[in-house]
Design a protein around this motif. Sequence first.
Motif, PDB file in Angstrom:
ATOM      1  N   ALA A  87       0.827  -1.211   0.000  1.00 49.62           N
ATOM      2  CA  ALA A  87       0.000   0.000   0.000  1.00 49.62           C
ATOM      3  C   ALA A  87       0.860   1.259   0.000  1.00 49.62           C
ATOM      4  CB  ALA A  87      -0.925   0.004   1.217  1.00 49.62           C
ATOM      5  N   VAL A  88       1.959   1.231   0.760  1.00 50.17           N
ATOM      6  CA  VAL A  88       2.866   2.387   0.782  1.00 50.17           C
ATOM      7  C   VAL A  88       3.393   2.667  -0.618  1.00 50.17           C
ATOM      8  CG1 VAL A  88       5.110   3.211   1.602  1.00 50.17           C
ATOM      9  CG2 VAL A  88       3.531   2.125   3.200  1.00 50.17           C
ATOM     10  N   VAL A  89       3.837   1.620  -1.303  1.00 45.49           N
ATOM     11  CA  VAL A  89       4.366   1.786  -2.657  1.00 45.49           C
ATOM     12  C   VAL A  89       3.285   2.309  -3.596  1.00 45.49           C
ATOM     13  CG1 VAL A  89       5.402   0.601  -4.619  1.00 45.49           C
ATOM     14  CG2 VAL A  89       6.097  -0.025  -2.296  1.00 45.49           C
ATOM     15  N   LEU A  90       2.079   1.756  -3.491  1.00 40.86           N
ATOM     16  CA  LEU A  90       0.987   2.194  -4.362  1.00 40.86           C
ATOM     17  C   LEU A  90       0.630   3.657  -4.127  1.00 40.86           C
ATOM     18  CD1 LEU A  90      -1.236  -1.005  -4.145  1.00 40.86           C
ATOM     19  CD2 LEU A  90      -0.013  -0.178  -6.169  1.00 40.86           C
ATOM     20  N   VAL A  91       0.663   4.109  -2.880  1.00 43.33           N
ATOM     21  CA  VAL A  91       0.424   5.535  -2.596  1.00 43.33           C
ATOM     22  C   VAL A  91       1.483   6.377  -3.292  1.00 43.33           C
ATOM     23  CG1 VAL A  91       0.394   7.317  -0.812  1.00 43.33           C
ATOM     24  CG2 VAL A  91      -0.745   5.128  -0.400  1.00 43.33           C
ATOM     25  N   MET A  92       2.746   5.955  -3.169  1.00 44.64           N
ATOM     26  CA  MET A  92       3.843   6.710  -3.769  1.00 44.64           C
ATOM     27  C   MET A  92       3.757   6.685  -5.297  1.00 44.64           C
ATOM     28  SD  MET A  92       6.902   5.540  -1.144  1.00 44.64           S
ATOM     29  CE  MET A  92       8.116   6.742  -1.688  1.00 44.64           C
ATOM     30  N   GLN A  93       3.106   5.646  -5.847  1.00 41.21           N
ATOM     31  CA  GLN A  93       2.895   5.580  -7.296  1.00 41.21           C
ATOM     32  C   GLN A  93       1.576   6.246  -7.707  1.00 41.21           C
ATOM     33  OE1 GLN A  93       3.238   1.270  -7.941  1.00 41.21           O
ATOM     34  NE2 GLN A  93       5.281   1.558  -8.811  1.00 41.21           N
ATOM     35  N   ARG A  94       0.915   6.862  -6.729  1.00 38.89           N
ATOM     36  CA  ARG A  94      -0.350   7.594  -6.945  1.00 38.89           C
ATOM     37  C   ARG A  94      -1.480   6.676  -7.416  1.00 38.89           C
ATOM     38  NH1 ARG A  94       1.055  12.861  -6.400  1.00 38.89           N
ATOM     39  NH2 ARG A  94       3.211  13.432  -6.897  1.00 38.89           N
ATOM     40  N   GLN A  95      -1.437   5.446  -6.993  1.00 35.94           N
ATOM     41  CA  GLN A  95      -2.527   4.508  -7.276  1.00 35.94           C
ATOM     42  C   GLN A  95      -3.351   4.365  -5.996  1.00 35.94           C
ATOM     43  OE1 GLN A  95      -1.413   0.902  -9.416  1.00 35.94           O
ATOM     44  NE2 GLN A  95       0.478   1.880 -10.128  1.00 35.94           N
ATOM     45  N   THR A  96      -4.098   5.428  -5.691  1.00 35.45           N
ATOM     46  CA  THR A  96      -4.731   5.548  -4.382  1.00 35.45           C
ATOM     47  C   THR A  96      -5.840   4.529  -4.151  1.00 35.45           C
ATOM     48  OG1 THR A  96      -6.173   7.266  -5.267  1.00 35.45           O
ATOM     49  CG2 THR A  96      -4.145   7.982  -4.186  1.00 35.45           C
ATOM     50  N   ALA A  97      -6.609   4.194  -5.180  1.00 33.73           N
ATOM     51  CA  ALA A  97      -7.701   3.237  -4.987  1.00 33.73           C
ATOM     52  C   ALA A  97      -7.147   1.861  -4.622  1.00 33.73           C
ATOM     53  CB  ALA A  97      -8.558   3.155  -6.246  1.00 33.73           C
TER      54      ALA A  97
END
Length: 400
Positions: free
Chosen positions: A325-335
């Motif tokens: 989830a941390v990586v996805l936030v940093m990749q702007r994939q919030t959903a």
Amino acid sequence: MNDIPLTPPKTPAISVAHERLAKLEGYLQSDPANPHLLADTFEQALITGEFSRAQVHLNTAQSLSMDRQAWGFREASLLMANRRFEEAGTILMALARELGAHPVLEYNLAQIDFIGADYAACRKRLLPWMSGAVETPIADGDATALSLDNMRMLWLRSLHHLRALKEAWAWIEENKAVALTPEANGVASMIALDVNQPEAALRLSGQALLAMPTQVEAMVTQASLALAQRDAPKARELLGQVLERSPNEGRAWSALGFAGMLELRFDEACKDFEKAVSLMPGHIGTWHGLGWAFVMQRDLSSARRAFEVALELDRNFAESHGGLAVVLVMQRQTAAAQEHIERAIRLDRRAVSAGYAQALLSGEAADAAAVQRLAHRLLGQRDAPLGGKMSQWLPPILRR
């Protein structure tokens, strides 16, 4: 069965062993049909690694129709020494059907399971002996005792490989009165570390090293405990000694990775973690370390892959979902990030990485000072994987 020896026999200094083999073969020339002399000579050839000479003595015994069961076991021992495990197993299984359950045979069969990486089969084979379901024979004296000692070591190693940590720790606690070998104590110390029992890990590793100063697992445990005390130089010194003796020890490379994280040497940490996962691809904690090291390097695609592998190994581990989830936030994939945050929290309401991912989404972790405050709030007094508390371990990493 009383005549069946152990595998492997204890190894004296190699020059002394070869001298003794030469003497025995000299005596054998004068008395070639002496069964005890022939057995001793075979064993000595096995000890010295002179497998072709051992085969000659085996052939002689078989041609003289000497004790079929004892020499059948010796043949299996020679096959194991030559890494012909399937053939050795066939002979040992036949002996077990004839003779019934016996620790010497069962230990060697369990060895074959373990060497073949069939840890579940090894556990299953040893379970009756480790649970007391089988009555231990009192015949064979030292052979039985040594086989049981080795069984305990192999039992703990198998459970550790299977990540059956609760079962392993329960067995260790229930068998405190049993004197374990240094090898078994070393493995037990790593299990204690993995179930977050640092005091027991220190005690067990200390016992192992007192009897065997170079016992690998115990040294890795002591290095990990040094890391928990933020003593990276001491950890590196111990791990260097381990890797000199056992360069493919995955846990040592993993601990080196955590030392690099502690010292903020993230590029080096990545390399050490990558070496570790190449040697033990099923160790989730090392994949987590690699993932966070890549995060610190801002290599988000590699970090994502590391956390995804951790999830492939166990989809019910909250910290794997949180790290991803941390990586996805940093990749702007919030959903997608929110989905993994929610899954992590369902699995563990205190999931540290999920809390960090949520803070990133909300903007709470916008700068270094905020991350430092967040780490203390999230981590509090939670136990750390290498001992100590998470609030002592992660803030220097998150500060970056």
